[in-house]
Write an enzyme that holds these catalytic residues in place. Structure first.
Site, PDB file in Angstrom:
ATOM      1  N   HIS A 375      35.166  39.955  33.609  1.00 25.67           N
ATOM      2  CA  HIS A 375      36.574  39.238  33.940  1.00 25.67           C
ATOM      3  C   HIS A 375      36.665  37.550  34.244  1.00 25.67           C
ATOM      4  CE1 HIS A 375      38.766  41.658  37.001  1.00 25.67           C
ATOM      5  NE2 HIS A 375      36.842  42.649  37.128  1.00 25.67           N
ATOM      6  N   LYS A 566      45.475  28.338  44.587  1.00 24.74           N
ATOM      7  CA  LYS A 566      44.543  29.301  43.758  1.00 24.74           C
ATOM      8  C   LYS A 566      43.637  28.844  44.294  1.00 24.74           C
ATOM      9  CE  LYS A 566      45.670  28.508  39.524  1.00 24.74           C
ATOM     10  NZ  LYS A 566      46.159  29.767  38.885  1.00 24.74           N
ATOM     11  N   ARG A 567      42.494  29.429  43.313  1.00 24.91           N
ATOM     12  CA  ARG A 567      41.166  28.529  43.650  1.00 24.91           C
ATOM     13  C   ARG A 567      40.800  26.984  43.553  1.00 24.91           C
ATOM     14  NH1 ARG A 567      37.064  31.523  46.576  1.00 24.91           N
ATOM     15  NH2 ARG A 567      35.525  29.569  46.586  1.00 24.91           N
ATOM     16  N   LYS A 572      41.083  25.215  35.839  1.00 23.03           N
ATOM     17  CA  LYS A 572      41.978  25.256  36.584  1.00 23.03           C
ATOM     18  C   LYS A 572      42.992  24.426  36.398  1.00 23.03           C
ATOM     19  CE  LYS A 572      40.988  29.940  39.077  1.00 23.03           C
ATOM     20  NZ  LYS A 572      42.142  30.944  39.017  1.00 23.03           N
ATOM     21  N   THR A 674      46.402  36.347  38.285  1.00 20.18           N
ATOM     22  CA  THR A 674      47.365  36.824  38.883  1.00 20.18           C
ATOM     23  C   THR A 674      47.985  36.403  39.485  1.00 20.18           C
ATOM     24  OG1 THR A 674      45.818  37.608  41.108  1.00 20.18           O
ATOM     25  CG2 THR A 674      46.208  39.145  38.794  1.00 20.18           C
ATOM     26  N   LYS A 678      52.056  37.156  40.378  1.00 18.55           N
ATOM     27  CA  LYS A 678      53.404  37.051  41.242  1.00 18.55           C
ATOM     28  C   LYS A 678      54.270  36.023  41.689  1.00 18.55           C
ATOM     29  CE  LYS A 678      49.112  37.844  43.874  1.00 18.55           C
ATOM     30  NZ  LYS A 678      47.819  36.669  44.135  1.00 18.55           N
TER      31      LYS A 678
HETATM   32  C1  LIG Z   1      46.811  36.780  44.042  1.00 21.74           C
HETATM   33  C2  LIG Z   1      45.888  35.277  44.496  1.00 21.74           C
HETATM   34  C3  LIG Z   1      44.454  34.293  44.229  1.00 21.74           C
HETATM   35  C4  LIG Z   1      44.506  34.837  42.330  1.00 21.74           C
HETATM   36  O1  LIG Z   1      45.451  33.959  41.817  1.00 21.74           O
HETATM   37  P1  LIG Z   1      45.197  33.363  40.898  1.00 21.74           P
HETATM   38  O2  LIG Z   1      46.301  32.023  40.262  1.00 21.74           O
HETATM   39  O3  LIG Z   1      45.342  34.030  39.949  1.00 21.74           O
HETATM   40  O4  LIG Z   1      43.428  32.403  40.720  1.00 21.74           O
HETATM   41  C5  LIG Z   1      43.811  33.566  44.746  1.00 21.74           C
HETATM   42  N1  LIG Z   1      44.048  34.220  46.201  1.00 21.74           N
HETATM   43  C6  LIG Z   1      44.646  34.328  46.665  1.00 21.74           C
HETATM   44  C7  LIG Z   1      44.728  34.979  48.432  1.00 21.74           C
HETATM   45  C8  LIG Z   1      45.790  35.815  46.069  1.00 21.74           C
HETATM   46  O5  LIG Z   1      46.452  36.264  46.754  1.00 21.74           O
END
Ligand SMILES: *Cc1c(COP(=O)(O)O)cnc(C)c1O
Length: 831
Positions: A375, A566-567, A572, A674, A678
């Site tokens: 990952h 995101k984190r 990022k 991911t 979304k």
């Molecule tokens: C989808 C999701 C992530 C992943 O987000 P990235 O932008 O791909 O890092 C992290 N935390 C939550 C709560 C999510 O729903």
């Protein structure tokens, strides 16, 4: 644990019940039954929790016989099974998902409405199951939904942490962590199954002995045992009668262990020892994409691997009476990152020490059943454990790892005689004053499949981190581009858009997302665009309400909603986002606002508690927001909010209400992403680098429908040796002004506060190359702003994004895993 007798109590007549009805009157009756008779509440009850609990039990009942029938179907067909081993499952709420997949949302809503109760209020009372950090844990949750929907016999195995991901509050602009005791009020979605308790060993030593037939064998002696008690969570498929299982392990002390200490007269120590045992599953480590190095974390990893494999072997032995000749044909283990990679030596141990196999037979089974998903491309995130720690904690496991390594290095030196450097590079043991076990290499050597999570990521893995292994075993390496489940991430979270889509093309898209492409032609229909726009505006209002409630900041839905959640991590590049915000602020202050597009910027995400820079970036975002939001000259032209406690449930409101999705990582660093998927599904446009799955999103929508910017992964690596941020800043008046503002304007009362950030940006060694992409990002953001002012054009692009998101369903991802790796049969369930 009380029911510890493990005898079979065969009672065929006991479990044959007619299926529970799904209509309004029966839902209503059961809801009232649970509320009054089971939970013992009345009309004076002062907590909504019991309404939620009564509804959860009502819905759960309707999963139970489907769950049982699914187990029967799997046993009766003696089918091949898949197991998804993961230290994280970021499930979020379960109630809405269960109602959606059972197809009883409207009936339930009606039943409650007739009792004067709003279903939404009950849904909102559920606490998120936050048993994961971010993308990796959420992927595991989406995978389970798709496996059940595709009727694949896949079981999830994880840990039942007492404390999930911490709750984040913002105090004075800074992150404050609070414990998440999510099980405080009980969890109606879990069923404890103490009758399947397993024992996991730590410590002690290896003993060699001679067996009755004169062979040598090993066993693990003088170990401390900890009990692993399983809690099962039902995973309903989408309207197909399948309910799969997520089995989560809780650690408990053994009775004998206590007794021994007690007899020695030290009652207090025995209770303390009990605590030490139960500590193993106490808390989720809150680090995303970084190494941990703590002993307790290794204990957790081995606990999951050992309990799960013992459980699977125990079930195997019940059905196959100790005959392992078809075990490899009938079982497949997918390792979610290296976290559960102790499964490789642990399966060897169980097959040899417990089932009496020789090495070759055990290795044949192990290396034909294990598959590993990587990952990350960050070398600092590749797990290594000190050999010394292994020796103390898991001596028998270390023996096996060293034997695997010796045999593996023999293979390498046969292939490349006299290449000592290669041997040292590829060894499972990194030599040095403190030798380390390289867990990724262990996973590769022990697996028949190694996959990355997006095309670019899988390519970079075999060119970089795993190059040597690719040269040895090219056939092992493959790609499986991530996805998200369209049930939660469209059908559940975006009801108005789902209704519009289903109205237009029918509802087949929910279980077959490729069908969603059929809305593309409607992008040319002005009436459809008008309805699409109205849906987006309603979703933006819902998001604005949340921002107002959580942050006290007013977002005007006529503005563009520009979102990065995101984190928080340097790769990022939330920092690049905030530099753009500062640039816009500077333009307003200088009166350079011709052709302006009003913008609301939302940023959210948790920082690992020990990650200093990530926390400082949160502080910067909040300080910038404070200045901008309180400046009357700025007004509606620009708003900035930091949303506290980003989590699955927040994302369910955020992604439908977003216009612009920020996916701006340094190219070559984000394995997939991911969140990007979304947003796309919910009609947001992406501003993004050519990184991770962004590249595949761009391929699907075409470059007219995507705001691309920045260096490519190759260009990033080519630039590194000559990177000169000082020169870049000097040559760019906008960036120069931004850096000037960063120096003091947002830290008036805390001078020097952001110096570490300034130093990072201006360092020629900045791994994330923020300054390198600044100009390209600003220009792309200008294209975004210009496009947004053309509402018809923007809406058309929004529709095209949703229409072309079919590839990013985890149904597609799971079909790929199944076709190339798992090779499971679909098992229909009697209904
Ligand atoms: C989808 C999701 C992530 C992943 O987000 P990235 O932008 O791909 O890092 C992290 N935390 C939550 C709560 C999510 O729903």
């Amino acid at each position: 644990m009380t029911p510890k007798d493990n005898q079979q109590v065969y009672s065929p007549g006991l479990t044959e019940l007619p299926p529970l009805p799904l209509d309004v009157p029966s839902l209503s009756e059961d809801f009232r039954h649970y509320y009054t008779h089971n939970l013992g509440r009345d009309k004076y009850c002062r907590s909504i929790h019991y309404h939620y609990a009564a509804l959860a039990l009502t819905v759960r009942d309707r999963l139970m016989e489907r769950w049982k029938n699914t187990r029967y179907a799997y046993i009766d067909s003696d089918c091949r099974h898949g197991y998804y081993l993961s230290l994280e499952f970021l499930m979020g709420r379960a109630l809405g998902n269960a109602m959606l997949n059972l197809g009883i949302t409207d009936e339930t809503s009606q039943a409650l409405f007739d009792l004067g109760i709003k279903m939404e209020d009950l849904v909102s009372a559920e606490i998120d199951a936050g048993l994961g950090n971010g993308g990796l844990g959420r992927l595991a949750a989406c995978f389970l939904d798709s496996c059940a929907t595709l009727q694949l016999p896949v079981m999830g195995y994880g840990i039942r942490y007492e404390y999930g991901m911490f709750r984040q509050r913002i105090v004075n602009g800074q992150q404050v962590e609070e414990p998440d005791r999510w099980l405080r009020d009980g969890n109606p979605w879990e069923v404890a199954r103490p009758e399947y308790t397993q024992r996991v060993s730590y410590g002690g030593r290896t003993e060699f002995y001679r067996t009755n037939d004169g062979n040598f064998a090993s066993r693990w002696v003088e170990a401390n045992n900890v009990l692993a008690v399983p809690y099962d969570i039902p995973i309903p498929g989408y309207r197909n009668g399948t309910v799969n299982t997520l089995r989560l392990w809780k650690a408990a002390a053994t009775d004998e262990f206590d007794l021994g200490e007690f007899n020695a007269g030290s009652y207090a120590e025995s209770v303390a020892a009990k605590n030490a045992a139960e500590n193993i599953t106490m808390v989720l480590y809150p680090n995303d994409a970084s190494e941990n190095g703590k002993e307790l974390r290794l204990r957790q990893q081995y606990f999951l691997a050992s309990a799960s494999l013992q459980d699977i072997i125990a079930r195997w032995n019940v059905l196959h009476k100790g005959d392992f000749s078809t075990f490899a044909e009938k079982n497949c283990f997918q390792l979610n990152d290296t976290h559960p990679s102790c499964a490789v030596p642990e399966l060897m141990r169980l097959l040899m020490d417990e089932q009496g196999m020789g090495w070759d037979q055990a290795w044949d089974i192990t290396s034909r059943t294990m598959a590993y998903t990587n990952h990350t491309l960050l070398p600092e995130a590749l797990e290594k454990w000190p050999m010394q720690l292994f020796r103390q904690l898991l001596p028998r496991i270390l023996d096996i790892i060293l034997e695997i390594n010796a045999r593996f290095l023999a293979v390498v030196s046969n292939r490349w005689p006299d290449d000592g450097n290669r041997l040292a590079r590829m060894s499972l043991i990194e030599e040095g004053p403190n030798p380390q076990v390289r867990m990724a290499y262990l996973a590769i050597v022990g697996s028949f499949s190694v996959n990355g999570v997006a095309e670019l990521h899988s390519q970079l893995l075999v060119q970089g981190l795993f190059k040597d292994f690719y040269e040895l075993w090219p056939h092992k390496f493959n790609n499986k581009t991530n996805g998200v489940t369209p049930r939660r991430w469209i059908a559940w979270c975006n009801e108005p858009m789902s209704a519009l889509i289903s109205d237009t093309i029918g509802d087949g898209w929910v279980a077959d997302l490729q069908q969603i492409r059929r809305i593309a032609p409607h992008a040319d229909d002005a009436g459809f665009r008008e309805r699409w726009h109205a849906v987006k505006q309603a979703n933006k209002q819902r998001l604005a309400d949340m921002v107002s409630q959580e942050c006290g900041i007013t977002f005007n839905p006529e503005s563009i909603f520009d979102v990065q959640v995101k984190r928080i991590h340097e790769y990022k590049r939330q920092l690049l986002n905030i530099l753009h915000v500062i640039h816009l602020y500077s333009r307003i202050k200088r009166g350079e606002t011709t052709g302006w597009t009003n913008r609301c910027v939302l940023i959210g995400g948790k920082a690992a508690p020990g990650y200093y820079m990530a926390k400082l970036i949160i502080k910067l975002i909040n300080n910038v927001g404070q200045v901008i939001n309180s400046d009357p000259q700025v007004g509606d032209m620009l708003k900035v909010a930091f949303l506290p406690n980003y989590r699955v449930t927040a994302m369910e409101i955020i992604c439908p209400g977003t216009d612009l999705s920020e996916q701006i990582s340094t190219a070559g660093k984000e394995a997939s992403g991911t969140g990007n998927m979304k947003f796309m599904m919910n009609g947001a446009l992406t501003i993004g680098t050519l990184d991770g799955a962004n590249i595949e999103i761009l391929e699907e929508v075409g470059d007219d429908n995507f705001f691309m910017f920045g260096l490519t992964a190759d260009e990033v690596e080519a630039m590194r040796p000559i990177y000169d941020p000082a020169a870049i800043i000097d040559a760019d008046a906008d960036l120069k002004r931004v850096m000037q503002l960063l120096r003091g304007h947002f830290s008036m009362f805390e001078p020097g506060l952001f110096d570490p950030i300034i130093n990072a940006i201006t360092s020629p060694h900045d791994p994330w190359m923020v300054a390198a992409d600044f100009r390209s990002f600003i220009d792309a953001q200008q294209r975004v702003a210009d496009t947004y002012r053309d509402r018809e054009r923007w809406t058309r692009m929004s529709i095209i994004n949703t229409a072309h998101s079919g590839k990013f369903s985890t149904d597609r991802t799971i079909e790929d895993y199944n076709n190339d790796i798992w090779r499971l049969e679909q098992i229909p369930v009697a209904r």
